[in-house]
Design a protein around this motif. Structure first.
Motif, PDB file in Angstrom:
ATOM      1  N   GLN A 174       0.839  -1.196   0.000  1.00 41.90           N
ATOM      2  CA  GLN A 174       0.000   0.000   0.000  1.00 41.90           C
ATOM      3  C   GLN A 174       0.874   1.246   0.000  1.00 41.90           C
ATOM      4  N   LYS A 222      -3.105   0.159  -3.774  1.00 40.92           N
ATOM      5  CA  LYS A 222      -2.875  -1.151  -3.159  1.00 40.92           C
ATOM      6  C   LYS A 222      -2.548  -2.153  -4.267  1.00 40.92           C
ATOM      7  N   ARG A 277      -3.592  -4.862   4.603  1.00 37.12           N
ATOM      8  CA  ARG A 277      -3.386  -3.795   3.627  1.00 37.12           C
ATOM      9  C   ARG A 277      -4.670  -3.420   2.880  1.00 37.12           C
TER      10      ARG A 277
END
Length: 421
Positions: free
Chosen positions: A178, A220, A264
């Motif tokens: 991320q 991401k 994440r």
């Protein structure tokens, strides 16, 4: 009586119970005249309320049962995504996507069409392979994708019964990086929105709708080192929270450091209060072909929204076939608003937003604040009448009904909005 998570709705139910098993849940449902499931209370309206008995699913066992051969997991209706994710990861498995909050219940998120982000990622409900619902007589019905009623029974607003268990698709565990970028211009976004949102497995754009730049991009990625430059935006030099001044300890790991998928994909850590807590939320899912027009309209409204807006977020969701999904039949761009907790002020600006977005085919998120009528909802949710007929067949006495369903399933009348095709 109890309130929802945001504190803006006090439940009006006559009582609250917390069964400890599915058998106990079945007994409660069978004997009550009006009953409604209470999930993690992250909805911002009366969708989870009832004039009868509220049933909390928090006491049901999570029962995370992995079937590696089918690549599926079955979980209790009261399980929260964070708990399921940790159990899956410990065994080397993962879900394809998660919402920004891991705190929400699986059954509640699925029932309202909640989602994460990603051009090729469907809403959380698209992972559902089977659902077990306690009906008005206390019997459990199990529906799979092969059942003709399945597509109307997943995103079902709690109207068909209480979900006792769900079976979800899973895949081998994976890592995600991320990275937060700042300085992305609106010109770059509008020049090629498709390229921007396709720039990672999941992309979120955060904005106040009044400047000439997007405040933050949350990127991401499942593949490789994130780029140093993202369409002219540069990597943030410190951990960022999307809300100015909020505690960055609450957000998931940034700076491109790889970590497990469940640490994440959500924006927030399970152990912390998500966002600020004292807020309201709205969201409208716009057909992707009208996204640029919708963004332009919201930028026009930006000065009017600013006094009550904490932050806006833009995400993408892939099309599905679930009747009441915001992405039914079309890829969508989700336009999310985190408001201050001032109910009159928020509901004062919603009509202007809906006047701009509903003609573009925007669908309000079922669990968040909106003002659209049943007639207006029928114009953008084309299977709403089919769902009403399914509800009437499954629950003919309205045991699972409430004021929210009375409003959104109200008989159709002429909509004041034409919908652009």
């Amino acid at each position: 009586m109890e309130t929802n998570w945001a504190g803006n709705h006090t439940y009006r139910a006559a009582g609250l119970c917390e069964p400890a098993s599915v058998d106990e849940l079945r007994e409660v449902v069978a004997r009550e005249n009006r009953v409604r499931a209470l999930g993690s209370r992250h909805s911002f309206t009366d969708i989870g309320d009832t004039a009868g008995l509220l049933v909390s699913l928090a006491g049901l066992p999570a029962d995370v049962e992995i079937d590696p051969d089918r690549r599926q997991v079955t979980v209790g209706g009261g399980a929260r995504y964070g708990e399921v994710a940790e159990a899956l990861h410990a065994k080397g498995w993962a879900l394809a996507n998660l919402a920004s909050l891991p705190h929400i219940s699986v059954a509640g998120a699925v029932a309202t069409g909640t989602h994460g982000s990603g051009d090729r990622n469907g809403s959380l409900a698209t992972a559902v392979a089977a659902v077990e619902i306690v009906g008005p007589d206390g019997a459990v019905r199990r529906l799979t994708r092969a059942d003709p009623d399945f597509d109307g029974s997943v995103v079902a607003l709690g109207a068909l019964g209480i979900v006792a268990r769900l079976t979800l698709d899973i895949e081998p565990a994976y890592d995600v990086r991320q990275t937060v970028y700042t300085g992305l211009s609106w010109d770059a976004v509008l020049a090629d929105l498709d390229a921007v949102t396709a720039g990672a497995y999941s992309v979120s754009l955060f904005t106040d709708w009044v400047g000439d730049r997007v405040d933050q991009v949350w990127h991401k990625s499942r593949a490789g080192e994130p780029p140093a430059d993202f369409f002219g935006a540069t990597r943030a030099d410190a951990t960022r929270h999307m809300l100015a001044g909020a505690d960055v300890a609450a957000v998931t790991g940034q700076h491109g450091v790889p970590g497990p998928w469940h640490e994440r994909l959500p924006h927030f850590r399970m152990a912390f209060t998500p966002s600020r807590g004292e807020e309201l939320q709205s969201e409208y899912l716009v057909p992707r072909r009208h996204a640029a027009t919708a963004i332009t309209e919201l930028r026009r409204l930006g000065p009017r929204l600013a006094p009550v807006l904490q932050v806006g977020e833009i995400r993408t969701v892939a099309a599905d076939r679930l009747w009441l999904s915001g992405a039914y039949g079309t890829d969508v761009v989700a336009l999310h608003f985190t408001w201050v907790r001032d109910t009159p002020a928020v509901y004062g600006v919603l009509p202007a937003i809906e006047d701009a977005l509903l003609p573009l085919g925007a669908r309000p998120h079922w669990g968040k604040c909106f003002v659209a009528s049943g007639a207006q909802l029928r114009a953008v949710y084309p299977r709403l009448d089919d769902f009403t007929r399914l509800r009437d067949r499954v629950d003919p006495t309205g045991k699972f009904g409430n004021a929210f369903l009375d409003r959104v399933l109200a008989p159709a009348a002429a909509s004041r909005h034409g919908v652009r095709s």
